[in-house]
Design a protein around this motif. Structure first.
Motif, short mmCIF file in Angstrom:
data_model
loop_
_atom_site.label_atom_id
_atom_site.label_comp_id
_atom_site.label_asym_id
_atom_site.label_seq_id
_atom_site.Cartn_x
_atom_site.Cartn_y
_atom_site.Cartn_z
N GLY A 112 29.81 47.01 61.19
CA GLY A 112 30.83 46.68 62.16
C GLY A 112 30.89 45.25 62.65
O GLY A 112 31.54 44.97 63.65
N ASP A 113 30.23 44.33 61.95
CA ASP A 113 30.35 42.91 62.28
C ASP A 113 31.54 42.35 61.50
O ASP A 113 31.44 42.06 60.31
CB ASP A 113 29.07 42.16 61.91
CG ASP A 113 29.09 40.70 62.34
OD1 ASP A 113 30.19 40.17 62.63
OD2 ASP A 113 28.01 40.07 62.39
N LEU A 114 32.67 42.23 62.17
CA LEU A 114 33.94 41.90 61.50
C LEU A 114 34.39 40.47 61.80
O LEU A 114 35.59 40.17 61.75
CB LEU A 114 35.01 42.90 61.92
CG LEU A 114 34.66 44.37 61.70
CD1 LEU A 114 35.80 45.27 62.19
CD2 LEU A 114 34.34 44.67 60.25
N ARG A 115 33.45 39.59 62.07
CA ARG A 115 33.80 38.21 62.42
C ARG A 115 34.59 37.51 61.32
O ARG A 115 35.40 36.62 61.60
CB ARG A 115 32.53 37.40 62.69
CG ARG A 115 31.85 37.70 64.00
CD ARG A 115 30.55 36.93 64.09
NE ARG A 115 29.55 37.44 63.17
CZ ARG A 115 28.43 36.77 62.84
NH1 ARG A 115 28.22 35.55 63.31
NH2 ARG A 115 27.55 37.33 62.02
N TYR A 116 34.36 37.89 60.07
CA TYR A 116 34.97 37.18 58.95
C TYR A 116 36.04 38.00 58.25
O TYR A 116 36.57 37.58 57.22
CB TYR A 116 33.88 36.79 57.95
CG TYR A 116 32.79 35.94 58.56
CD1 TYR A 116 32.98 34.59 58.81
CD2 TYR A 116 31.57 36.50 58.93
CE1 TYR A 116 31.98 33.81 59.38
CE2 TYR A 116 30.57 35.74 59.51
CZ TYR A 116 30.79 34.40 59.73
OH TYR A 116 29.80 33.64 60.31
N THR A 117 36.35 39.18 58.79
CA THR A 117 37.37 40.02 58.20
C THR A 117 38.74 39.53 58.62
O THR A 117 39.00 39.34 59.81
CB THR A 117 37.18 41.48 58.65
OG1 THR A 117 35.82 41.86 58.43
CG2 THR A 117 38.08 42.41 57.86
N VAL A 118 39.62 39.29 57.66
CA VAL A 118 40.93 38.70 57.96
C VAL A 118 42.00 39.78 58.07
O VAL A 118 41.80 40.93 57.64
CB VAL A 118 41.32 37.66 56.90
CG1 VAL A 118 40.29 36.53 56.84
CG2 VAL A 118 41.49 38.30 55.52
N ALA A 119 43.13 39.42 58.63
CA ALA A 119 44.20 40.37 58.91
C ALA A 119 44.64 41.14 57.67
O ALA A 119 44.90 42.35 57.72
CB ALA A 119 45.40 39.65 59.53
N GLY A 120 44.71 40.46 56.54
CA GLY A 120 45.16 41.11 55.32
C GLY A 120 44.24 42.22 54.86
O GLY A 120 44.68 43.16 54.20
N GLU A 160 43.55 42.82 68.78
CA GLU A 160 42.18 43.02 68.32
C GLU A 160 42.07 44.20 67.36
O GLU A 160 41.06 44.34 66.66
CB GLU A 160 41.26 43.26 69.52
CG GLU A 160 41.13 42.04 70.44
CD GLU A 160 40.44 42.39 71.74
OE1 GLU A 160 40.14 43.59 71.98
OE2 GLU A 160 40.19 41.46 72.54
N HIS A 161 43.09 45.05 67.35
CA HIS A 161 43.10 46.23 66.49
C HIS A 161 44.45 46.30 65.75
O HIS A 161 45.29 47.14 66.05
CB HIS A 161 42.90 47.51 67.32
CG HIS A 161 41.62 47.52 68.10
ND1 HIS A 161 41.50 46.95 69.35
CD2 HIS A 161 40.40 48.03 67.79
CE1 HIS A 161 40.27 47.12 69.80
NE2 HIS A 161 39.58 47.75 68.86
N PRO A 162 44.65 45.41 64.78
CA PRO A 162 45.92 45.41 64.04
C PRO A 162 46.09 46.72 63.27
O PRO A 162 45.13 47.45 63.02
CB PRO A 162 45.77 44.21 63.09
CG PRO A 162 44.31 44.03 62.94
CD PRO A 162 43.70 44.40 64.26
N LEU A 163 47.32 47.01 62.90
CA LEU A 163 47.60 48.22 62.14
C LEU A 163 46.75 48.24 60.86
O LEU A 163 46.72 47.27 60.11
CB LEU A 163 49.09 48.31 61.81
CG LEU A 163 50.02 48.47 63.01
CD1 LEU A 163 51.48 48.43 62.58
CD2 LEU A 163 49.72 49.76 63.77
N GLY A 164 46.08 49.34 60.66
CA GLY A 164 45.14 49.48 59.54
C GLY A 164 43.69 49.32 59.95
O GLY A 164 42.79 49.67 59.19
N TRP A 165 43.45 48.81 61.16
CA TRP A 165 42.07 48.56 61.62
C TRP A 165 41.26 49.84 61.65
O TRP A 165 40.13 49.89 61.14
CB TRP A 165 42.10 47.92 63.01
CG TRP A 165 40.78 47.40 63.51
CD1 TRP A 165 40.31 46.13 63.41
CD2 TRP A 165 39.76 48.15 64.20
NE1 TRP A 165 39.06 46.03 63.99
CE2 TRP A 165 38.70 47.26 64.48
CE3 TRP A 165 39.64 49.48 64.60
CZ2 TRP A 165 37.54 47.66 65.15
CZ3 TRP A 165 38.47 49.89 65.26
CH2 TRP A 165 37.44 48.98 65.54
N PHE A 166 41.80 50.88 62.24
CA PHE A 166 41.05 52.13 62.37
C PHE A 166 40.84 52.79 61.01
O PHE A 166 39.76 53.33 60.73
CB PHE A 166 41.76 53.07 63.35
CG PHE A 166 41.74 52.57 64.76
CD1 PHE A 166 40.59 52.67 65.52
CD2 PHE A 166 42.85 51.97 65.32
CE1 PHE A 166 40.54 52.20 66.83
CE2 PHE A 166 42.82 51.48 66.61
CZ PHE A 166 41.67 51.60 67.38
#
Length: 326
Positions: A112-120, A160-166
């Motif tokens: 769950g460390d998502l510091r580098y996960t991008v929107a796409g 902070e929780h874009p569509l697809g995040w969950f």
């Protein structure tokens, strides 16, 4: 719903362990960090002759090693994982093999460390139902809030929780397809006389068998509530994080490298993690080889090379041109 997703992410699911050691292959191709750049990854694989224009396996009995960090910093991580999953199955039918190793970014996405996960990367998991799913989680947030949140708070939460995040988080959970896939792999493998990993073997772990390290990593990624700062998953001296073999002074680490080679019974160590200027870089007289050629758009697509080992000899293969290392 919030409680449900937390339980799903923390539910243990024992992953089937992959082998730690493999016999020498007729041909080994090793590719470094992808970081979500599917196009660059495909270009390298085609150049190495292991896939065709339709991205189907053409490597025959080749062993393909991808040393981790398929994820983060680029939008097409899911496509790159899907390709590796497909190639694992296709290569086996031809007597070949695909070994996708766990890098620090695979581990980070698991715990769950998502510091580098991008929107796409989140958007790749978006479905028509995503607005409804996110709204359900928002309603849970409202219920838990000490006072009713205003519209500004909702907008911040949605950013902070874009569509697809969950959906992304569930997919990387112990019961998710990608979570199970990653945790079925190793962080360290030996193929013939070569040891592969993402970061490197530090002095802390030089006497620890690879099977023990791999199992410890899988255990923590299966129950990541036990992960602590500085352990074998998060520590700077972890096989997924250590940079000493890539950046340390050779004069200071010559004895350590010799100990690693002797302990693990290998001729060379191949690592990713630390980007080069675009080339495959040998260190310690070719006993350590750096293969993160900064292929991704995030790093400017500096390199497009793979490492090829044939007949016990290593060479860099860049757009059809071979440069011997041994």
């Amino acid at each position: 719903m919030l409680i449900l997703i937390t339980l799903l992410l923390l539910t243990s699911g024992a992953a089937m362990a992959a082998d730690d050691e493999y016999p020498a292959a007729e041909r080994v191709v090793a590719v470094g960090d992808v970081h979500g750049d599917f196009e660059a990854f495909v270009t390298i694989l085609r150049s190495a002759g292991v896939i065709d224009k339709k991205n189907k396996w053409t490597g025959g009995k080749t062993t393909l090693v991808q040393t981790g960090d398929v994820l983060d910093r680029g939008a097409d991580s899911r496509k790159a994982m899907d390709l590796l999953i497909a190639l694992e199955k296709q290569s086996a039918k031809s007597g070949g093999r695909v070994l996708a190793l766990i890098g620090n970014h695979e581990a980070m996405n698991i715990y769950g460390d998502l510091r580098y996960t991008v929107a796409g990367e989140f958007a790749a998991f978006r479905t028509d139902d995503s607005p409804r799913v996110r709204d359900l989680f928002w309603q849970e947030e409202v219920k838990r809030a000490p006072s009713p949140p205003d519209e500004g708070a909702k907008k911040r939460w949605e950013s902070e929780h874009p569509l697809g995040w969950f959906e992304h988080r569930l997919a990387f959970g112990p019961q998710g397809d990608y979570g199970k896939w990653i945790r079925s792999h190793n962080a360290i493998v030996k193929v013939g006389d070569t040891l592969f990993m993402h970061g490197g073997i530090s002095p802390k772990y030089v006497s620890t068998p690879s099977a023990v390290m791999n199992q410890a990593i899988r255990d923590l990624l299966t129950d990541f509530s036990r992960i602590k700062d500085g352990d074998i998953v998060t520590g700077e001296d972890s096989p997924m994080w250590y940079r000493g073999l890539a950046t340390g002074a050779e004069s200071d680490l010559t004895a350590h490298v010799a100990q690693v080679l002797t302990t693990f019974g290998v001729k060379r160590i191949v690592i990713g993690h630390t980007p080069t200027n675009g080339a495959i870089v040998p260190r310690f007289g070719g006993k350590v080889i750096l293969i993160d050629v900064a292929m991704s758009a995030y790093f400017g697509r500096k390199g497009s090379a793979s490492l090829v080992i044939e007949g016990g000899k290593a060479a860099a293969l860049d757009r059809g041109t071979r440069k011997p290392i041994d």
